[in-house]
Design a protein around this motif. Structure first.
Motif, PDB file in Angstrom:
ATOM      1  N   GLU A 110      13.002  -1.228  -4.098  1.00  0.00           N
ATOM      2  CA  GLU A 110      11.875  -0.320  -3.924  1.00  0.00           C
ATOM      3  C   GLU A 110      10.586  -1.131  -3.789  1.00  0.00           C
ATOM      4  O   GLU A 110      10.448  -2.183  -4.404  1.00  0.00           O
ATOM      5  CB  GLU A 110      11.794   0.610  -5.138  1.00  0.00           C
ATOM      6  CG  GLU A 110      10.838   1.760  -5.001  1.00  0.00           C
ATOM      7  CD  GLU A 110      10.883   2.661  -6.217  1.00  0.00           C
ATOM      8  OE1 GLU A 110      10.999   3.888  -6.046  1.00  0.00           O
ATOM      9  OE2 GLU A 110      10.791   2.142  -7.349  1.00  0.00           O
ATOM     10  N   PHE A 111       9.648  -0.641  -2.993  1.00  0.00           N
ATOM     11  CA  PHE A 111       8.377  -1.347  -2.849  1.00  0.00           C
ATOM     12  C   PHE A 111       7.234  -0.340  -2.737  1.00  0.00           C
ATOM     13  O   PHE A 111       7.435   0.838  -2.406  1.00  0.00           O
ATOM     14  CB  PHE A 111       8.385  -2.280  -1.629  1.00  0.00           C
ATOM     15  CG  PHE A 111       8.648  -1.604  -0.314  1.00  0.00           C
ATOM     16  CD1 PHE A 111       7.602  -1.079   0.437  1.00  0.00           C
ATOM     17  CD2 PHE A 111       9.944  -1.494   0.183  1.00  0.00           C
ATOM     18  CE1 PHE A 111       7.845  -0.447   1.651  1.00  0.00           C
ATOM     19  CE2 PHE A 111      10.191  -0.862   1.387  1.00  0.00           C
ATOM     20  CZ  PHE A 111       9.145  -0.344   2.126  1.00  0.00           C
ATOM     21  N   LEU A 112       6.027  -0.827  -3.033  1.00  0.00           N
ATOM     22  CA  LEU A 112       4.819  -0.018  -2.930  1.00  0.00           C
ATOM     23  C   LEU A 112       4.177  -0.228  -1.568  1.00  0.00           C
ATOM     24  O   LEU A 112       4.113  -1.363  -1.081  1.00  0.00           O
ATOM     25  CB  LEU A 112       3.818  -0.404  -4.022  1.00  0.00           C
ATOM     26  CG  LEU A 112       4.279  -0.295  -5.470  1.00  0.00           C
ATOM     27  CD1 LEU A 112       3.218  -0.877  -6.399  1.00  0.00           C
ATOM     28  CD2 LEU A 112       4.573   1.149  -5.847  1.00  0.00           C
ATOM     29  N   CYS A 113       3.694   0.831  -0.954  1.00  0.00           N
ATOM     30  CA  CYS A 113       2.942   0.728   0.295  1.00  0.00           C
ATOM     31  C   CYS A 113       1.458   0.670  -0.047  1.00  0.00           C
ATOM     32  O   CYS A 113       0.926   1.584  -0.684  1.00  0.00           O
ATOM     33  CB  CYS A 113       3.216   1.929   1.196  1.00  0.00           C
ATOM     34  SG  CYS A 113       4.946   2.109   1.673  1.00  0.00           S
ATOM     35  N   LEU A 114       0.803  -0.391   0.360  1.00  0.00           N
ATOM     36  CA  LEU A 114      -0.612  -0.553   0.063  1.00  0.00           C
ATOM     37  C   LEU A 114      -1.513  -0.292   1.267  1.00  0.00           C
ATOM     38  O   LEU A 114      -2.721  -0.213   1.133  1.00  0.00           O
ATOM     39  CB  LEU A 114      -0.883  -1.960  -0.476  1.00  0.00           C
ATOM     40  CG  LEU A 114      -0.166  -2.330  -1.781  1.00  0.00           C
ATOM     41  CD1 LEU A 114      -0.579  -3.723  -2.236  1.00  0.00           C
ATOM     42  CD2 LEU A 114      -0.457  -1.320  -2.869  1.00  0.00           C
ATOM     43  N   THR A 115      -0.915  -0.170   2.433  1.00  0.00           N
ATOM     44  CA  THR A 115      -1.692   0.084   3.651  1.00  0.00           C
ATOM     45  C   THR A 115      -1.227   1.383   4.284  1.00  0.00           C
ATOM     46  O   THR A 115      -0.040   1.567   4.539  1.00  0.00           O
ATOM     47  CB  THR A 115      -1.527  -1.063   4.662  1.00  0.00           C
ATOM     48  OG1 THR A 115      -1.947  -2.277   4.055  1.00  0.00           O
ATOM     49  CG2 THR A 115      -2.368  -0.816   5.893  1.00  0.00           C
ATOM     50  N   SER A 116      -2.158   2.281   4.527  1.00  0.00           N
ATOM     51  CA  SER A 116      -1.834   3.558   5.139  1.00  0.00           C
ATOM     52  C   SER A 116      -2.036   3.486   6.646  1.00  0.00           C
ATOM     53  O   SER A 116      -2.986   2.877   7.134  1.00  0.00           O
ATOM     54  CB  SER A 116      -2.709   4.664   4.549  1.00  0.00           C
ATOM     55  OG  SER A 116      -2.488   5.871   5.238  1.00  0.00           O
ATOM     56  N   ARG A 117      -1.140   4.119   7.391  1.00  0.00           N
ATOM     57  CA  ARG A 117      -1.268   4.198   8.850  1.00  0.00           C
ATOM     58  C   ARG A 117      -1.889   5.523   9.285  1.00  0.00           C
ATOM     59  O   ARG A 117      -2.065   5.772  10.475  1.00  0.00           O
ATOM     60  CB  ARG A 117       0.109   4.052   9.500  1.00  0.00           C
ATOM     61  CG  ARG A 117       0.795   2.734   9.165  1.00  0.00           C
ATOM     62  CD  ARG A 117      -0.043   1.544   9.572  1.00  0.00           C
ATOM     63  NE  ARG A 117       0.632   0.283   9.297  1.00  0.00           N
ATOM     64  CZ  ARG A 117       0.064  -0.904   9.373  1.00  0.00           C
ATOM     65  NH1 ARG A 117      -1.217  -0.976   9.707  1.00  0.00           N
ATOM     66  NH2 ARG A 117       0.727  -2.006   9.106  1.00  0.00           N
ATOM     67  N   ARG A 118      -2.233   6.374   8.327  1.00  0.00           N
ATOM     68  CA  ARG A 118      -2.803   7.670   8.679  1.00  0.00           C
ATOM     69  C   ARG A 118      -4.326   7.570   8.745  1.00  0.00           C
ATOM     70  O   ARG A 118      -4.955   7.004   7.860  1.00  0.00           O
ATOM     71  CB  ARG A 118      -2.401   8.726   7.653  1.00  0.00           C
ATOM     72  CG  ARG A 118      -0.899   8.975   7.596  1.00  0.00           C
ATOM     73  CD  ARG A 118      -0.575  10.008   6.539  1.00  0.00           C
ATOM     74  NE  ARG A 118       0.866  10.236   6.457  1.00  0.00           N
ATOM     75  CZ  ARG A 118       1.435  11.051   5.577  1.00  0.00           C
ATOM     76  NH1 ARG A 118       0.681  11.714   4.716  1.00  0.00           N
ATOM     77  NH2 ARG A 118       2.736  11.195   5.557  1.00  0.00           N
TER      78      ARG A 118
END
Length: 255
Positions: A97-105
């Protein structure tokens, strides 16, 4: 007390729960071992030497941050057996599992991780401060391919200790599951629907022993830590340090 705050940005981050086996769940924030390991990489020390340096200088540490979501990655790895076994080691899979730190929205805020260090020795803190400005090794938030960039490095001359209930998105040393309430005012004012989850409590290593030859580490002491999400409130005051406008609970790494 002198302090250093380092804020990182990256695409992803993963902080493995030490108890994970075939499913590597990520912690919401880096544990003590990761916070010290990142500082050691900046200074140019091995993990064992960095841990001993933090203990000798009685450096306190903390973390704060937000992610914009989570993801899962399936890894295939080769098993390693001892030399006494002749059979083929074979392969297996692990779900990470990993955290997403950058949003593409468009219009959605990106995540970030900030690490906090504090010590009464100014020379020690200056060394750490300058090391983050020009790190010896590449810094990562988890695995080697999760390279992180220092977005800001701040120096604090005089950290003030305070008692506060105003803490969020941080680790608190101890089990606070019976001392938390939901901040309904904040929840009602959130612009979108959110999922409320139970408090994240993890039993994390706070001391290690190192093999004198191989320098392999073995955890010898654990403490419970509670992650305070942004919609939770503590019912009693906790000790924290004032980093500008932020109030950050710290954990001291000492022998």
């Amino acid at each position: 007390m002198y302090g250093v705050r380092v804020e990182f940005v990256a695409e992803t981050a993963s902080f493995r729960d030490p108890g994970g086996q075939l499913f590597h769940a990520t912690l919401p924030l880096p544990p003590a071992s990761t916070i010290i390991g990142i500082a050691g990489a900046a200074i140019g020390l091995t993990f064992a030497d960095a841990w001993n340096w933090f203990q000798e200088n009685r450096i306190s540490i903390g973390a704060k941050g937000k992610s914009v979501g989570k993801g899962k990655d399936l890894w295939i790895y080769t098993k390693i057996y001892s030399n006494s076994k002749k059979e083929s080691p074979g392969k297996d899979t692990v779900n990470r599992e990993f955290l997403c730190l950058t949003s593409r929205r468009a219009g959605e805020a990106s995540g970030w991780i900030a690490l906090y260090y504090a010590c009464e020795n100014q020379e020690v803190m200056r060394k750490l401060y300058h090391s983050f400005q020009d790190p010896v090794y590449a810094l990562s938030l988890g695995t080697n391919d999760e390279i992180a960039k220092c977005r800001s490095i701040r120096w604090f001359d005089n950290l003030h200790e305070c008692d506060t209930q105003d803490v969020q998105d941080v680790w608190l040393e101890g089990d606070f599951r019976h001392s938390l309430t939901l901040d309904w005012e904040k929840i009602k004012n959130m612009p979108i629907a959110i999922t409320l989850t139970p408090p994240n409590i993890a039993n994390l290593p706070v001391d290690f022993e190192f093999d004198p030859e191989t320098r392999e580490r073995r955890a010898v002491k654990y403490k419970p830590f509670t992650f305070i999400q942004e919609y939770l409130m503590v019912n009693k005051s906790v000790q924290a340090y004032q980093y500008g406008e932020e109030k950050i609970p710290l954990t001291k790494i000492s022998r």
